[in-house]
Enzyme design. Structure first.
Site, PDB file in Angstrom:
ATOM      1  N   ARG A 163       0.819  -1.235   0.000  1.00  0.00           N
ATOM      2  CA  ARG A 163       0.000   0.000   0.000  1.00  0.00           C
ATOM      3  C   ARG A 163       0.847   1.278   0.000  1.00  0.00           C
ATOM      4  O   ARG A 163       0.524   2.265   0.675  1.00  0.00           O
ATOM      5  CB  ARG A 163      -0.970   0.011   1.199  1.00  0.00           C
ATOM      6  N   SER A 182     -10.285  -0.373   4.089  1.00  0.00           N
ATOM      7  CA  SER A 182      -9.442  -0.750   5.232  1.00  0.00           C
ATOM      8  C   SER A 182      -8.811   0.502   5.818  1.00  0.00           C
ATOM      9  O   SER A 182      -8.136   1.250   5.115  1.00  0.00           O
ATOM     10  CB  SER A 182      -8.341  -1.702   4.795  1.00  0.00           C
ATOM     11  N   GLU A 194      -3.873   3.235   6.848  1.00  0.00           N
ATOM     12  CA  GLU A 194      -3.818   3.032   5.386  1.00  0.00           C
ATOM     13  C   GLU A 194      -4.562   4.179   4.705  1.00  0.00           C
ATOM     14  O   GLU A 194      -4.140   4.689   3.666  1.00  0.00           O
ATOM     15  CB  GLU A 194      -4.456   1.685   5.016  1.00  0.00           C
TER      16      GLU A 194
END
Ligand code: FAD
Length: 317
Positions: free
Chosen positions: A179, A228, A298
């Site tokens: 990510r 998320s 995130e």
């Protein structure tokens, strides 16, 4: 709240600009969490040349932030000072190329890339069906799902730097990790080339349906969420740590931890951005004291809070 209008000055400085400049544009309308203040200026470039012209001619100290479909963003309540760039129609081209490759502009939604690849008999990109962002965001976040991620399928990307110069970045220069991309934060991706393999369109479309059905059953995809919230720490799952710390269903103001998937935060009762950030920081603090693990966000938080208010960990001190 609103910012000083910079548009007249920018327009005077940029006589050749073809894209659209607008002052004090609400960002809540164009992000999944539906919170936060306005962009001081929202710029929608006509195409890559227009974007390069803009970047080459603005003051070097004017803050510039690019956003995609806003599916991984928390915009703070005071909004975004400076210019927010949103790529639109001029970056929406998509075309299959020989050798099971497909090229897409940075504004192409991931799901559209998956569909176009399927229709062209290019396998390997079906995982994009379930990710609700666009290609620019997928490159910046190394977006992935179902065991695959962007770095597994990317050949190269094109980006414009802050001086307006265009760079072609082979996969190795993208510095993609979980990510994250190590490409300088101010570079704006404009296009990407993907590699798939030969596949049967009907079989790929069936795989995409499976991806969509899985999402529908396991994630609150019809809610106002940013997906998320935290990255999975090495060797463990953020949702398991959050659940074990007793945070499933936890609420701060109009925001709550999803009952269905507790790494998702939801704006279900007109939350402010501060409610959501405070909820996230409360979860982080509880997980830290329960398991000793520090969760990393995130979701990308951008912008300034309401005047004088704290942000980040200071929200729970
Ligand atoms: C319901 C739901 C499910 C999700 N599931 C997944 C999943 O399975 N896997 C996954 O990886 N993510 C998932 N996400 C998160 C999100 O969809 C991805 O991170 C996506 O790649 C973000 O793309 P975006 O266009 O929405 O980017 P934005 O959220 O608008 O921006 C995210 C970041 O990318 C940067 N960025 C955007 N466009 C560009 C560009 N052109 N050039 C440079 N930087 C750019 C922004 O500055 C920001 O830092 C999910 C989100 C939701 C809401």
């Amino acid at each position: 709240m609103s910012f000083a209008d910079l548009v007249p000055d920018l327009a005077a400085r940029l006589p050749g600009l073809r894209g659209r400049l607008a002052a004090n544009q609400p960002l809540a309308d164009i992000t999944w969490l539906r919170v936060g203040g306005p962009a001081q200026v929202l710029f929608t470039p006509a195409d890559a040349a227009d974007l390069a012209y803009f970047l080459a001619h603005i003051a070097a100290d004017l803050p510039v932030t690019v956003i995609g479909l806003g599916s991984n963003l928390l915009v703070r309540d005071g909004g975004m000072p400076g210019v927010v760039i949103r790529l639109g129609r001029g970056f929406a081209q998509i075309a299959a190329e020989p050798g099971h490759r497909i090229r897409a502009g940075a504004a192409v939604p991931d799901a559209k890339l998956a569909r176009a690849a399927a229709e062209a008999g290019i396998a390997g990109l079906a995982f994009y069906r379930g990710i609700p962002g666009a290609i620019g965001g997928a490159l910046r976040m190394n977006a992935g799902a179902h065991g695959r991620e962007t770095r597994d399928v990317l050949v190269e990307a094109r980006a414009v730097d802050r001086t307006g110069a265009i760079h072609v970045l082979p996969l190795s220069d993208m510095k993609l990790s979980y990510r994250h991309s190590g490409v300088p934060a101010e570079w704006i991706f404009i296009e990407a080339l993907f590699q798939g393999s030969a596949g049967d369109p009907a079989a790929i479309l069936a795989e995409m349906d499976e991806v969509a059905n899985y999402r529908e059953a396991n994630q609150p995809i019809r809610e106002r969420t940013g997906g998320s919230t935290f990255k999975n720490p090495p060797g463990s799952s953020a949702w398991k740590l959050i659940d074990a710390a007793g945070c499933r269903g936890l609420r701060v103001g109009g925001a709550k931890v999803s009952e269905m998937h507790c790494n998702f935060l939801i704006n279900d009762r007109n939350a402010s951005a501060e409610d959501i950030e405070r909820l996230g920081e409360t979860v982080r603090a509880r997980v830290k004291s329960h398991s000793g693990t520090t969760l990393d966000w995130e979701i990308i938080r951008i912008g300034v809070p309401r005047e004088g208010n704290p942000t980040g960990e200071a929200l729970v001190r």
